[in-house]
Design a protein around this motif. Structure first.
Motif, PDB file in Angstrom:
ATOM      1  N   MET A   4       0.847  -1.156   0.000  1.00 12.98           N
ATOM      2  CA  MET A   4       0.000   0.000   0.000  1.00 12.98           C
ATOM      3  C   MET A   4       0.869   1.185   0.000  1.00 12.98           C
ATOM      4  SD  MET A   4      -3.109   0.934   0.549  1.00 12.98           S
ATOM      5  CE  MET A   4      -3.592  -0.667   0.666  1.00 12.98           C
ATOM      6  N   HIS A   5       0.035   2.186  -0.223  1.00  3.87           N
ATOM      7  CA  HIS A   5       0.815   3.368  -0.158  1.00  3.87           C
ATOM      8  C   HIS A   5       2.124   3.167  -0.847  1.00  3.87           C
ATOM      9  CE1 HIS A   5      -0.916   3.646   4.283  1.00  3.87           C
ATOM     10  NE2 HIS A   5      -1.573   3.031   3.739  1.00  3.87           N
ATOM     11  N   GLY A   6       2.357   2.283  -2.158  1.00  3.30           N
ATOM     12  CA  GLY A   6       3.632   1.941  -2.733  1.00  3.30           C
ATOM     13  C   GLY A   6       4.350   0.840  -2.022  1.00  3.30           C
ATOM     14  N   ARG A   7       3.594   0.045  -1.199  1.00  2.00           N
ATOM     15  CA  ARG A   7       4.274  -0.984  -0.417  1.00  2.00           C
ATOM     16  C   ARG A   7       4.059  -2.386  -0.987  1.00  2.00           C
ATOM     17  NH1 ARG A   7       2.699   1.074   5.682  1.00  2.00           N
ATOM     18  NH2 ARG A   7       3.439   3.161   5.423  1.00  2.00           N
ATOM     19  N   LEU A   8       3.643  -2.515  -2.230  1.00  2.00           N
ATOM     20  CA  LEU A   8       3.368  -3.821  -2.815  1.00  2.00           C
ATOM     21  C   LEU A   8       4.663  -4.584  -3.001  1.00  2.00           C
ATOM     22  CD1 LEU A   8       0.722  -2.774  -5.439  1.00  2.00           C
ATOM     23  CD2 LEU A   8       0.370  -3.646  -3.138  1.00  2.00           C
ATOM     24  N   MET A   9       4.621  -5.904  -2.750  1.00  2.00           N
ATOM     25  CA  MET A   9       5.800  -6.747  -2.856  1.00  2.00           C
ATOM     26  C   MET A   9       5.599  -7.762  -3.959  1.00  2.00           C
ATOM     27  SD  MET A   9       6.140  -7.450   1.222  1.00  2.00           S
ATOM     28  CE  MET A   9       7.670  -8.337   1.138  1.00  2.00           C
ATOM     29  N   SER A  10       6.666  -8.275  -4.511  1.00  2.00           N
ATOM     30  CA  SER A  10       6.560  -9.335  -5.502  1.00  2.00           C
ATOM     31  C   SER A  10       6.076 -10.603  -4.837  1.00  2.00           C
ATOM     32  CB  SER A  10       7.926  -9.588  -6.139  1.00  2.00           C
ATOM     33  OG  SER A  10       8.791 -10.169  -5.186  1.00  2.00           O
ATOM     34  N   VAL A  22       1.896   7.616 -11.876  1.00  2.00           N
ATOM     35  CA  VAL A  22       1.381   6.572 -10.989  1.00  2.00           C
ATOM     36  C   VAL A  22       2.551   5.697 -10.562  1.00  2.00           C
ATOM     37  CG1 VAL A  22       0.851   4.993 -12.892  1.00  2.00           C
ATOM     38  CG2 VAL A  22      -0.403   4.778 -10.739  1.00  2.00           C
ATOM     39  N   ILE A  23       2.455   5.101  -9.394  1.00  2.00           N
ATOM     40  CA  ILE A  23       3.508   4.195  -8.929  1.00  2.00           C
ATOM     41  C   ILE A  23       3.282   2.823  -9.544  1.00  2.00           C
ATOM     42  CG2 ILE A  23       4.551   3.070  -6.923  1.00  2.00           C
ATOM     43  CD1 ILE A  23       3.796   5.521  -5.275  1.00  2.00           C
ATOM     44  N   ALA A  24       4.277   2.315 -10.225  1.00  2.00           N
ATOM     45  CA  ALA A  24       4.173   1.024 -10.906  1.00  2.00           C
ATOM     46  C   ALA A  24       3.798  -0.079  -9.921  1.00  2.00           C
ATOM     47  CB  ALA A  24       5.491   0.686 -11.592  1.00  2.00           C
ATOM     48  N   GLY A  25       2.910  -0.972 -10.359  1.00  2.00           N
ATOM     49  CA  GLY A  25       2.523  -2.103  -9.542  1.00  2.00           C
ATOM     50  C   GLY A  25       1.397  -1.852  -8.577  1.00  2.00           C
ATOM     51  N   THR A  26       0.905  -0.629  -8.497  1.00  2.00           N
ATOM     52  CA  THR A  26      -0.201  -0.339  -7.593  1.00  2.00           C
ATOM     53  C   THR A  26      -1.532  -0.579  -8.309  1.00  2.00           C
ATOM     54  OG1 THR A  26      -0.045   2.013  -8.173  1.00  2.00           O
ATOM     55  CG2 THR A  26       1.116   1.293  -6.197  1.00  2.00           C
ATOM     56  N   PRO A  27      -2.624  -0.787  -7.566  1.00  2.00           N
ATOM     57  CA  PRO A  27      -3.911  -1.137  -8.180  1.00  2.00           C
ATOM     58  C   PRO A  27      -4.409  -0.204  -9.280  1.00  2.00           C
ATOM     59  CG  PRO A  27      -4.006  -1.528  -5.829  1.00  2.00           C
ATOM     60  CD  PRO A  27      -2.685  -0.845  -6.090  1.00  2.00           C
ATOM     61  N   VAL A  61      -3.034   3.759 -20.479  1.00  2.00           N
ATOM     62  CA  VAL A  61      -1.670   3.251 -20.341  1.00  2.00           C
ATOM     63  C   VAL A  61      -0.700   3.904 -21.321  1.00  2.00           C
ATOM     64  CG1 VAL A  61      -0.215   1.213 -20.662  1.00  2.00           C
ATOM     65  CG2 VAL A  61      -2.306   1.051 -19.318  1.00  2.00           C
ATOM     66  N   SER A  62      -1.151   4.206 -22.520  1.00  2.00           N
ATOM     67  CA  SER A  62      -0.233   4.719 -23.551  1.00  2.00           C
ATOM     68  C   SER A  62       0.434   6.024 -23.142  1.00  2.00           C
ATOM     69  CB  SER A  62      -0.988   4.916 -24.872  1.00  2.00           C
ATOM     70  OG  SER A  62      -2.033   5.859 -24.714  1.00  2.00           O
ATOM     71  N   SER A  63      -0.245   6.830 -22.341  1.00  2.00           N
ATOM     72  CA  SER A  63       0.339   8.105 -21.920  1.00  2.00           C
ATOM     73  C   SER A  63       0.698   8.117 -20.437  1.00  2.00           C
ATOM     74  CB  SER A  63      -0.631   9.256 -22.225  1.00  2.00           C
ATOM     75  OG  SER A  63      -1.870   9.050 -21.557  1.00  2.00           O
ATOM     76  N   MET A  64       0.515   6.992 -19.773  1.00  2.00           N
ATOM     77  CA  MET A  64       0.803   6.895 -18.341  1.00  2.00           C
ATOM     78  C   MET A  64       2.311   6.962 -18.104  1.00  2.00           C
ATOM     79  SD  MET A  64      -0.110   3.623 -15.926  1.00  2.00           S
ATOM     80  CE  MET A  64       1.053   2.529 -16.759  1.00  2.00           C
ATOM     81  N   LYS A  65       2.715   7.625 -17.029  1.00  2.00           N
ATOM     82  CA  LYS A  65       4.121   7.640 -16.632  1.00  2.00           C
ATOM     83  C   LYS A  65       4.240   6.879 -15.319  1.00  2.00           C
ATOM     84  CE  LYS A  65       8.217  10.443 -15.812  1.00  2.00           C
ATOM     85  NZ  LYS A  65       8.804  11.809 -15.761  1.00  2.00           N
ATOM     86  N   ALA A  66       4.761   5.649 -15.388  1.00  2.00           N
ATOM     87  CA  ALA A  66       4.861   4.803 -14.201  1.00  2.00           C
ATOM     88  C   ALA A  66       6.217   5.006 -13.531  1.00  2.00           C
ATOM     89  CB  ALA A  66       4.674   3.336 -14.587  1.00  2.00           C
ATOM     90  N   TYR A  67       6.184   5.247 -12.231  1.00  2.00           N
ATOM     91  CA  TYR A  67       7.400   5.440 -11.441  1.00  2.00           C
ATOM     92  C   TYR A  67       7.674   4.173 -10.644  1.00  2.00           C
ATOM     93  CZ  TYR A  67       6.949  10.488 -12.336  1.00  2.00           C
ATOM     94  OH  TYR A  67       6.862  11.732 -12.925  1.00  2.00           O
ATOM     95  N   ALA A  68       8.916   3.713 -10.667  1.00  2.00           N
ATOM     96  CA  ALA A  68       9.260   2.471  -9.980  1.00  2.00           C
ATOM     97  C   ALA A  68       9.213   2.656  -8.467  1.00  2.00           C
ATOM     98  CB  ALA A  68      10.656   2.007 -10.393  1.00  2.00           C
ATOM     99  N   PRO A  69       8.533   1.748  -7.755  1.00  2.00           N
ATOM    100  CA  PRO A  69       8.512   1.856  -6.298  1.00  2.00           C
ATOM    101  C   PRO A  69       9.862   1.516  -5.704  1.00  2.00           C
ATOM    102  CG  PRO A  69       7.478  -0.191  -6.987  1.00  2.00           C
ATOM    103  CD  PRO A  69       7.770   0.594  -8.245  1.00  2.00           C
ATOM    104  N   TYR A  70      10.185   2.165  -4.590  1.00  2.00           N
ATOM    105  CA  TYR A  70      11.397   1.901  -3.808  1.00  2.00           C
ATOM    106  C   TYR A  70      12.686   2.320  -4.515  1.00  2.00           C
ATOM    107  CZ  TYR A  70       7.890  -1.354  -2.009  1.00  2.00           C
ATOM    108  OH  TYR A  70       6.723  -1.920  -1.560  1.00  2.00           O
TER     109      TYR A  70
END
Length: 286
Positions: free
Chosen positions: A1-7, A147-152, A163-172
């Motif tokens: 959460m809050h960017g805390r998602l784990m593999s 948006v933070i990558a991997g979040t809901p 998605v085509s214009s989304m800018k995903a930022y890597a968590p952590y």
């Protein structure tokens, strides 16, 4: 959460590590609590505002202080940066007894009763995109949305063609020379600098970060999205699996000090939702 998602691998590894803490009592009906009683030992991130930081200025720090006040003890932190392995290396090793801000029902820890419910939000600069309350609004098509990558929200943005214009930022992962403490802060900074058009962030971070940005922003909880993927979550505290007495003690405090906890959350601009319905809760309603 809050960017805390784990593999998935990290989650399985953490769960296995936690199981070691109760292995000796696996055949008993009750596992004794492994909690230090003369101090509240909290597992915390030293640089994750508005949730927590070493100076104890975050809202989770202040809520931990409320718990400690009720227990008549002092707070002692074990600091570790959030990311894969956080649970395994904090609760799992017995260095601390409580994790703040866990999604209710997490499979890595035993959770208390929820102490608030919030949602992901759309963050925009004031005067731009006013009136948008859902991700399927056509005015968002083709816009650069952080948006933070991997979040809901990423899954939902895919469903509505963003998605085509989304800018995903890597968590952590932030550059060591970064200007921001967290990825969420970096995204809000990019929005303030007009490098992106909008952002989709976890509400408890978004409200405070938007106010700190120095740019007038609008933070709108995404309350009209489908139930899957979920955009709203109940947030609880995490304790070790099997520590039922400790969990019950915390639940009692959460009920008793609800008004104080709510006041802290509102002071940090956390969007608080009704316990059941997807609507903002008025003070005293939750």
């Amino acid at each position: 959460m809050h960017g805390r998602l784990m593999s998935s691998f990290a989650r399985i590894a953490a769960l296995c590590a936690l199981s070691l803490t109760v292995a000796q009592g696996a055949h008993a009906q009750h596992v004794p609590d492994m909690v230090t009683t003369d101090v509240l030992r909290v597992c915390g991130d030293p640089g994750n505002m508005p949730f927590s930081e070493r100076k104890e200025d975050g809202f989770e720090n202040k809520i931990a202080a409320i718990i400690a006040d009720e227990l008549k003890v002092k707070v002692r932190y074990y600091w570790l940066t959030q990311g894969p392995g956080f649970v395994r290396n904090t609760l799992g090793t017995g260095l601390c007894d409580l994790i703040m801000g866990q999604a209710f029902g997490s499979d890595l820890v035993q959770t208390t009763n929820p102490y608030y419910r919030s949602a992901y939000t759309l963050v925009t600069r004031s005067g731009e995109f006013d009136g948008i309350e859902a991700l399927d609004d056509p005015r968002l098509k083709g816009k650069s949305i952080g948006v933070i990558a991997g979040t809901p929200p990423v899954n939902r943005m895919g469903e509505v063609g963003l998605v085509s214009s989304m800018k995903a930022y890597a968590p952590y992962q932030l550059d060591p020379s970064r200007n921001y403490q967290t990825v969420g802060a970096e995204i809000v900074g990019a929005l303030a600098a007009k490098e992106i058009d909008a952002a989709v962030l976890w509400g408890p971070a978004a409200g405070w970060l938007a106010k700190q940005s120095g740019t007038a922003m609008r933070v709108v909880p995404l309350l009209r999205e489908p139930q899957r993927p979920p955009m709203a979550y109940r947030i609880a505290m995490g304790v070790r699996i099997g520590e039922n007495d400790w969990k019950r003690s915390l639940n009692t405090i959460l009920r008793k000090r609800k008004a104080d906890i709510d006041a802290v959350l509102r002071a940090f601009d956390v969007p608080l939702l009704d316990d059941e319905e997807n609507k903002l809760a008025e003070p005293g309603e939750r």
